[in-house]
Write a protein that holds these residues in place. Structure first.
Motif, mmCIF file in Angstrom:
data_model
loop_
_atom_site.group_PDB
_atom_site.id
_atom_site.type_symbol
_atom_site.label_atom_id
_atom_site.label_comp_id
_atom_site.label_asym_id
_atom_site.label_seq_id
_atom_site.Cartn_x
_atom_site.Cartn_y
_atom_site.Cartn_z
ATOM 1 N N MET A 190 0.947 -1.186 -0.006
ATOM 2 C CA MET A 190 -0.094 -0.297 0.245
ATOM 3 C C MET A 190 0.901 1.414 0.052
ATOM 4 O O MET A 190 1.801 1.184 0.782
ATOM 5 N N GLY A 191 0.493 2.373 -0.903
ATOM 6 C CA GLY A 191 1.335 3.651 -0.846
ATOM 7 C C GLY A 191 0.900 4.453 0.131
ATOM 8 O O GLY A 191 -0.124 4.287 0.878
ATOM 9 N N MET A 192 1.531 5.560 0.545
ATOM 10 C CA MET A 192 1.180 6.471 1.221
ATOM 11 C C MET A 192 -0.002 7.523 0.945
ATOM 12 O O MET A 192 -0.636 7.715 1.780
ATOM 13 N N PHE A 193 -0.217 7.492 -0.411
ATOM 14 C CA PHE A 193 -1.336 8.226 -0.998
ATOM 15 C C PHE A 193 -2.045 7.248 -2.044
ATOM 16 O O PHE A 193 -1.764 6.683 -2.800
ATOM 17 N N GLU A 194 -3.288 7.489 -1.794
ATOM 18 C CA GLU A 194 -4.230 6.678 -2.557
ATOM 19 C C GLU A 194 -5.521 7.605 -2.863
ATOM 20 O O GLU A 194 -5.879 8.281 -2.276
ATOM 21 N N ARG A 195 -6.096 7.304 -4.116
ATOM 22 C CA ARG A 195 -7.103 7.963 -4.643
ATOM 23 C C ARG A 195 -8.453 7.629 -3.649
ATOM 24 O O ARG A 195 -8.658 6.617 -3.298
ATOM 25 N N ASP A 196 -9.155 8.731 -3.423
ATOM 26 C CA ASP A 196 -10.200 8.663 -2.515
ATOM 27 C C ASP A 196 -11.315 8.173 -3.312
ATOM 28 O O ASP A 196 -11.591 8.470 -4.442
ATOM 29 N N GLN A 197 -12.074 6.954 -2.740
ATOM 30 C CA GLN A 197 -13.299 6.508 -3.481
ATOM 31 C C GLN A 197 -14.558 6.412 -2.607
ATOM 32 O O GLN A 197 -15.574 5.918 -2.827
ATOM 33 N N HIS A 198 -14.233 7.225 -1.385
ATOM 34 C CA HIS A 198 -15.453 7.018 -0.531
ATOM 35 C C HIS A 198 -16.426 8.391 -0.192
ATOM 36 O O HIS A 198 -17.360 8.456 0.224
ATOM 37 N N VAL A 199 -15.383 9.386 -0.088
ATOM 38 C CA VAL A 199 -16.029 10.704 0.412
ATOM 39 C C VAL A 199 -16.332 11.594 -0.869
ATOM 40 O O VAL A 199 -17.342 11.928 -1.147
ATOM 41 N N PHE A 200 -15.388 12.030 -1.450
ATOM 42 C CA PHE A 200 -15.542 13.047 -2.513
ATOM 43 C C PHE A 200 -15.750 12.307 -3.896
ATOM 44 O O PHE A 200 -14.730 11.625 -4.319
ATOM 45 N N ALA A 201 -16.861 12.800 -4.339
ATOM 46 C CA ALA A 201 -17.172 12.395 -5.815
ATOM 47 C C ALA A 201 -16.448 13.281 -6.786
ATOM 48 O O ALA A 201 -16.170 12.773 -7.734
ATOM 49 N N ASP A 202 -16.788 14.657 -6.420
ATOM 50 C CA ASP A 202 -16.071 15.749 -7.446
ATOM 51 C C ASP A 202 -15.976 16.865 -6.506
ATOM 52 O O ASP A 202 -16.842 17.474 -6.119
ATOM 53 N N ALA A 203 -14.788 17.041 -5.738
ATOM 54 C CA ALA A 203 -14.439 18.325 -5.219
ATOM 55 C C ALA A 203 -14.509 19.635 -5.849
ATOM 56 O O ALA A 203 -14.285 20.733 -5.183
ATOM 57 N N GLY A 204 -14.643 19.778 -7.095
ATOM 58 C CA GLY A 204 -14.663 20.955 -7.963
ATOM 59 C C GLY A 204 -15.863 21.986 -7.374
ATOM 60 O O GLY A 204 -15.540 23.317 -7.237
ATOM 61 N N PRO A 205 -17.192 21.793 -6.917
ATOM 62 C CA PRO A 205 -18.074 22.526 -6.526
ATOM 63 C C PRO A 205 -17.710 23.099 -5.386
ATOM 64 O O PRO A 205 -18.350 23.960 -4.685
ATOM 65 N N LEU A 206 -16.755 22.637 -4.504
ATOM 66 C CA LEU A 206 -16.406 23.337 -3.044
ATOM 67 C C LEU A 206 -15.001 23.975 -3.378
ATOM 68 O O LEU A 206 -14.325 24.311 -2.329
ATOM 69 N N ASP A 207 -14.474 24.210 -4.725
ATOM 70 C CA ASP A 207 -13.549 25.126 -4.983
ATOM 71 C C ASP A 207 -13.766 26.495 -5.043
ATOM 72 O O ASP A 207 -14.909 26.796 -5.671
ATOM 73 N N ASP A 208 -12.925 27.247 -4.611
ATOM 74 C CA ASP A 208 -13.147 29.075 -4.597
ATOM 75 C C ASP A 208 -13.391 29.430 -5.996
ATOM 76 O O ASP A 208 -14.109 30.300 -6.266
ATOM 77 N N SER A 209 -12.840 28.663 -7.070
ATOM 78 C CA SER A 209 -12.981 29.180 -8.356
ATOM 79 C C SER A 209 -14.188 28.661 -9.174
ATOM 80 O O SER A 209 -14.537 28.784 -10.425
#
Length: 418
Positions: free
Chosen positions: A1-20
């Protein structure tokens, strides 16, 4: 297992929570958008158009509403052969004078034409204004000039006098400039010179803070897009909205709180985002907001904060406004910056108090001294200096304050006392 793994459970698309992120529709601003539409309608009708100024605290929808309205205006104007519309957008966040704003506008216009930029030194102000008029006149038609965070220019308002009069003074022949000014300072207009107030002839649109119900309406569609189904507990969005409404009424704060809560849940590998995640996120963001609040101050706000930091470094606190004003004028002289009146300094102190950066004490000494206020920092001095040292104009003064504080053994290295 690596230190960083892609999230599969919480965020579907974090774009709508970005300031831009730019939403498809603007919620809870129907009245303001209707006023905005009326103010812009003369452009489509080929009638004289007033300048437009938007006022409201950070996160109340001014910039996103402007982008939304101008996008529709640009699209609709394309239907009419006799409507020639150009839009120039400049952020004044790091610009503190009309000269700097004019240089930024010239370079913005030249970038669009792949032409040579001009430097920020070596030209007289009138020469830079002449270059700006030439660039605008080459556009022709109606040129909307959006000046975001225009309050940063303070008393240096020559551009706001020159642009609206450019055509009547013969500086331009083919273009009609229209200014859209976006300000976080409700009192910015009061600081303008009488001739500028008279010349602007602007429409004003006020963007008040959002309440909890409005923030829920804004957050809900973003949350639906941002998170996987079933991840959010029912009380998360209402709690984020309530926290932000009680504090600043800022949609940006509510959105960041929701995103931070999601990131905390993700870090814990939790299956749901719960109320505890929101409360922990609120604690974390409170510290960050102190830095952000200080960073977003106008140059005059930074000068007042700098003066108070100086008294704090010397242990001369709490300090009366009249004594603080003397230190403020010395700092302005050292920086070769314009001064504002003692009354305006008190206004800036009120803003610092609302941001939670200072504490205000009311004193009443009866007939002998009357009623007055005293001030001191409510955040660690080191936190203030970190912000001032990162602001190039105040770096030397902040470094001197830091040395003074070190001599007095008054520096704190973190937020442990907050």
């Amino acid at each position: 297992m690596g230190m960083f793994e892609r999230d599969q459970h919480v965020f579907a698309d974090a774009g709508p929570l970005d300031d831009s992120y730019e939403p498809e529709d603007i919620r809870e601003r129907d009245d303001e958008l209707a006023k905005y539409q009326r103010a812009l309608q003369p452009i489509i009708d080929n009638r004289p158009t007033s300048n437009i100024f938007l006022y409201g605290k950070t996160g109340t929808g001014k910039t996103v509403a402007t982008k939304y309205m101008l996008s529709h205006l640009e699209s609709d104007a394309a239907q009419y052969d006799d409507v020639d519309l150009s839009i120039v957008w400049t952020s004044c966040e790091n610009l503190s004078s009309s000269y700097q704003v004019a240089v930024a506008l010239v370079n913005e216009l030249r970038d669009a034409q792949d032409a040579d930029r001009i430097s920020t030194t070596g030209y007289s102000q009138q020469r830079v204004f002449d270059l700006l008029y030439d660039e605008l006149d080459a556009l022709g038609g109606t040129a909307i000039i959006v000046l975001d965070e225009i309050d940063n220019i303070g008393d240096s308002d020559d551009l706001l006098y020159g642009l609206p009069r450019a055509r009547s003074n013969g500086y331009v022949d083919n273009v009609q400039p229209v200014i859209i000014g976006i300000s976080n300072d409700f009192q910015f207009r009061d600081s303008l010179s009488p001739k500028v107030k008279d010349t602007l002839a602007e429409k004003e649109i006020l963007f008040p803070p959002y309440n909890a119900n409005q923030l829920r309406s804004i957050l809900s569609p973003r949350a639906d897009k941002a998170f996987h189904d079933g991840v959010l507990s029912e009380d998360v969005v209402p709690l984020c909205a309530a926290f932000a409404a009680q504090d600043t009424g800022s949609a940006r704060q509510a959105i960041r709180l929701l995103r931070e809560a999601g990131e905390l849940a993700q870090a814990e590998d939790a299956s749901t985002i719960a109320e505890d995640h929101v409360r922990d996120a609120q604690d974390e963001l409170e510290k960050n907001q102190l830095y952000e609040g200080m960073q977003e101050l106008t140059p005059q706000g930074h000068a007042v904060l700098c003066a108070l930091a100086y008294h704090q470094a010397l242990g001369e606190i709490p300090v009366r406004s009249r004594d603080l004003y003397q230190r403020y004028t010395s700092i302005c002289d050292r920086l070769d910056a314009d001064r504002v009146s003692e009354r305006r300094v008190r206004d800036h102190l009120s803003d610092l108090n609302m941001l939670g950066l200072i504490t205000v004490y009311e004193r009443n000494e009866g007939l002998s001294a009357g009623r007055y206020h005293e001030y001191e920092l409510d955040v660690p001095l080191q936190a203030v200096l970190d912000v001032l040292l990162a602001t190039s104009r105040f770096e030397d003064v902040a470094d001197h304050i830091r040395s003074t504080a070190a001599d007095q053994n008054r520096l704190q290295s973190d937020f442990s006392s907050y």
